[in-house]
Design a protein around this motif. Sequence first.
Motif, PDB file in Angstrom:
ATOM      1  N   ARG A   1      48.217  32.525  29.431  1.00 47.11           N
ATOM      2  CA  ARG A   1      48.208  33.556  28.389  1.00 47.11           C
ATOM      3  C   ARG A   1      47.581  34.857  28.891  1.00 47.11           C
ATOM      4  NH1 ARG A   1      45.914  29.948  23.336  1.00 47.11           N
ATOM      5  NH2 ARG A   1      47.931  29.292  22.450  1.00 47.11           N
ATOM      6  N   GLU A   2      46.617  34.720  29.797  1.00 45.82           N
ATOM      7  CA  GLU A   2      45.860  35.888  30.254  1.00 45.82           C
ATOM      8  C   GLU A   2      46.390  36.474  31.561  1.00 45.82           C
ATOM      9  OE1 GLU A   2      43.489  37.292  28.512  1.00 45.82           O
ATOM     10  OE2 GLU A   2      43.639  35.789  26.912  1.00 45.82           O
TER      11      GLU A   2
ATOM     12  N   PRO B   1      52.251  38.586  30.510  1.00 48.30           N
ATOM     13  CA  PRO B   1      51.605  37.302  30.775  1.00 48.30           C
ATOM     14  C   PRO B   1      52.598  36.315  31.386  1.00 48.30           C
ATOM     15  CG  PRO B   1      51.047  38.077  28.574  1.00 48.30           C
ATOM     16  CD  PRO B   1      52.137  38.973  29.087  1.00 48.30           C
TER      17      PRO B   1
ATOM     18  N   SER C   1      54.722  33.937  29.295  1.00 51.56           N
ATOM     19  CA  SER C   1      55.845  34.417  28.490  1.00 51.56           C
ATOM     20  C   SER C   1      57.181  34.241  29.204  1.00 51.56           C
ATOM     21  CB  SER C   1      55.649  35.894  28.130  1.00 51.56           C
ATOM     22  OG  SER C   1      55.720  36.716  29.287  1.00 51.56           O
TER      23      SER C   1
ATOM     24  N   ARG D   1      57.069  28.720  30.100  1.00 46.96           N
ATOM     25  CA  ARG D   1      57.009  28.370  28.679  1.00 46.96           C
ATOM     26  C   ARG D   1      57.634  26.995  28.425  1.00 46.96           C
ATOM     27  NH1 ARG D   1      59.149  32.820  26.839  1.00 46.96           N
ATOM     28  NH2 ARG D   1      61.235  32.025  26.402  1.00 46.96           N
TER      29      ARG D   1
END
Length: 379
Positions: free
Chosen positions: A264-265, A272, A275, A280
């Motif tokens: 996420r970071e 990110p 994504s 994912r």
Amino acid sequence: MGSRLTEEQSGFVAAIRDFAKRECGSREQRDALTSGGREAHNPELYGRLAGLGWLGVCLPEAYGGAGGGLADACLFLEETSYGMVPAGGFITTVIAAKAYEKFGTGEQRRTVLSGVVRGEVLSIAMSEPGAGSDVGALRCRARREADGTWVVDGQKTWISNAHCAEHILLVARTGEDKHGGLTMFHLPARTPGVEIQRIDTMGGREVNDVFLSGVRLPADAVVGHVDDGWRQLMAGLNHERLFLASNMLGLARRAFDDTVGYVREREQFGRPVGSFQALRHRIADLATEIECARLLVREVALDCDARPDKLFPREASMAKLKATETAKRAALEGMQMMGGYGYTTEFDMERHLRAAVVSTVYGGTSEIQRDVIGKSYGL
């Protein structure tokens, strides 16, 4: 029966999570408690768990326990594993304690189970240099003297937590029949003639060689019945596999959450990395596998509590196989998705991987679990 928690269990889980966050929520705290990740068990912290009454979660109230079931012990193992609480001595302790509870004499139960509640660690010694998956091939021998006492000679290896245990549940040969000649013994760890040597592994220092030379045990050291050790072991293996599965379920959840937090970071190409569809979808697959493992482990635990006199060899092996293989996959996938950072000691993922890989070996390898499951279908 479902897998929903009771109100009491929900409160228990919340309390464990709060303890873990407070006592070992940071990397600095965990390093201080584990000598930089080399020790899986911290006696001082373990004593605080005993003071909270949690170590006797599934032991009878008569010995100071909470009187809970296997499902409660599984929750404790899952949550302490997720919280990275260095209480590695508990898993062998609860496995051995259930054997004492079922087969031990009144005096053995009073001594051992009360000690567990106070924070004493137990170990169980089965494996030998020539007897791992084939437990019936063990050669460590106990011979009975004319006065009824026993003299034990032999070697055990890969014995988890023997170095910090007060008592060892020893399995030794007392007869010539491969399976019908095994007996369980109550062995105080500091008995003369017992030598414990720690084995360094990539996962830290958890396992040991145990050498027994002329070890003398009283006649009443037998746990259960002479030459009945194999049947007693089989009765307890399902609990062992269930406890190991719960422990690895917690690790799988922790590796997954650490991975999700990272992707996420971490940004690449202006967004990110989580994504991107490739990652994912991998996250989605892992989440699904972990949820399957969670439902399986908890359902087996509930079934064992509902029918305590029934063995669940197929289901326990399924739980152990699914949870350990899922934990290994979660750690491997996490390392891959974190790239080089997953391989560094700065992050916990490399610790997760070291702990997860060996879980598919101890307590019966994944191959043994598959064999048990296959045979249960008459194959």
